[in-house]
Motif scaffolding. Structure first.
Motif, PDB file in Angstrom:
ATOM      1  N   THR A 249       0.841  -1.192   0.000  1.00 31.17           N
ATOM      2  CA  THR A 249       0.000   0.000   0.000  1.00 31.17           C
ATOM      3  C   THR A 249       0.878   1.244   0.000  1.00 31.17           C
ATOM      4  N   PHE A 250       0.299   2.324  -0.420  1.00 32.20           N
ATOM      5  CA  PHE A 250       1.045   3.584  -0.466  1.00 32.20           C
ATOM      6  C   PHE A 250       1.522   3.953   0.937  1.00 32.20           C
ATOM      7  N   GLY A 251       2.789   4.315   1.038  1.00 38.58           N
ATOM      8  CA  GLY A 251       3.347   4.699   2.323  1.00 38.58           C
ATOM      9  C   GLY A 251       3.949   3.553   3.098  1.00 38.58           C
ATOM     10  N   GLU A 252       3.752   2.334   2.645  1.00 41.66           N
ATOM     11  CA  GLU A 252       4.299   1.163   3.318  1.00 41.66           C
ATOM     12  C   GLU A 252       5.551   0.666   2.584  1.00 41.66           C
ATOM     13  N   ILE A 253       6.458   0.094   3.349  1.00 38.78           N
ATOM     14  CA  ILE A 253       7.685  -0.448   2.756  1.00 38.78           C
ATOM     15  C   ILE A 253       7.522  -1.917   2.410  1.00 38.78           C
ATOM     16  N   GLN A 254       6.864  -2.652   3.297  1.00 40.92           N
ATOM     17  CA  GLN A 254       6.735  -4.094   3.104  1.00 40.92           C
ATOM     18  C   GLN A 254       5.374  -4.469   2.545  1.00 40.92           C
ATOM     19  N   ASP A 255       5.376  -5.592   1.798  1.00 39.15           N
ATOM     20  CA  ASP A 255       4.109  -6.143   1.329  1.00 39.15           C
ATOM     21  C   ASP A 255       3.360  -6.776   2.492  1.00 39.15           C
TER      22      ASP A 255
END
Length: 121
Positions: free
Chosen positions: A101-107
């Motif tokens: 998601t936007f703003g997240e680093i990890q899946d």
């Protein structure tokens, strides 16, 4: 948050076909992979098929040659075409997606609510 909604399940006779859809919605940056799993009564959830972002696919031996997984990246939607259905395919089918998601680093992994597939003999 991400939401996965399955559709396309139902009752079909042996030898029939169904097409499942899984629509992902929310604040999605990318979907690394999508997959279908199923769970029959009294059984553990099992992998049916997966597809990654480049279109590479993987199938359970029990469905090879009968089921086809695909995805439309523009629509964030996955599909499972099921042909030559057998009573043993009866289960609740769940969609799964590995999503950034936007703003997240990890899946993160998300699941749909499931759709019932019943194959009558």
């Amino acid at each position: 948050q991400v939401r996965l909604v399955e559709s396309g399940g139902g009752l079909v006779q042996t030898g029939g076909s169904l097409r499942l859809s899984c629509a992902a919605s929310g604040f999605i940056s990318s979907i690394a992979s999508m997959g279908w799993y199923r769970q029959a009564p009294g059984m553990q959830r099992e992998l049916v098929a997966t597809i990654n972002s480049t279109g590479s696919t993987n199938y359970a031996d029990s469905v090879k040659g009968r089921f086809t997984i695909s995805r439309d990246n523009a629509k964030n939607t996955g599909y499972l075409q099921m042909n030559s259905l057998e009573p043993e395919d009866t289960a609740v089918y769940y969609c799964n997606a590995l999503v950034k998601t936007f703003g997240e680093i990890q899946d993160r992994t998300f699941w749909g609510q499931g759709t019932q597939v019943t194959v009558s003999s």
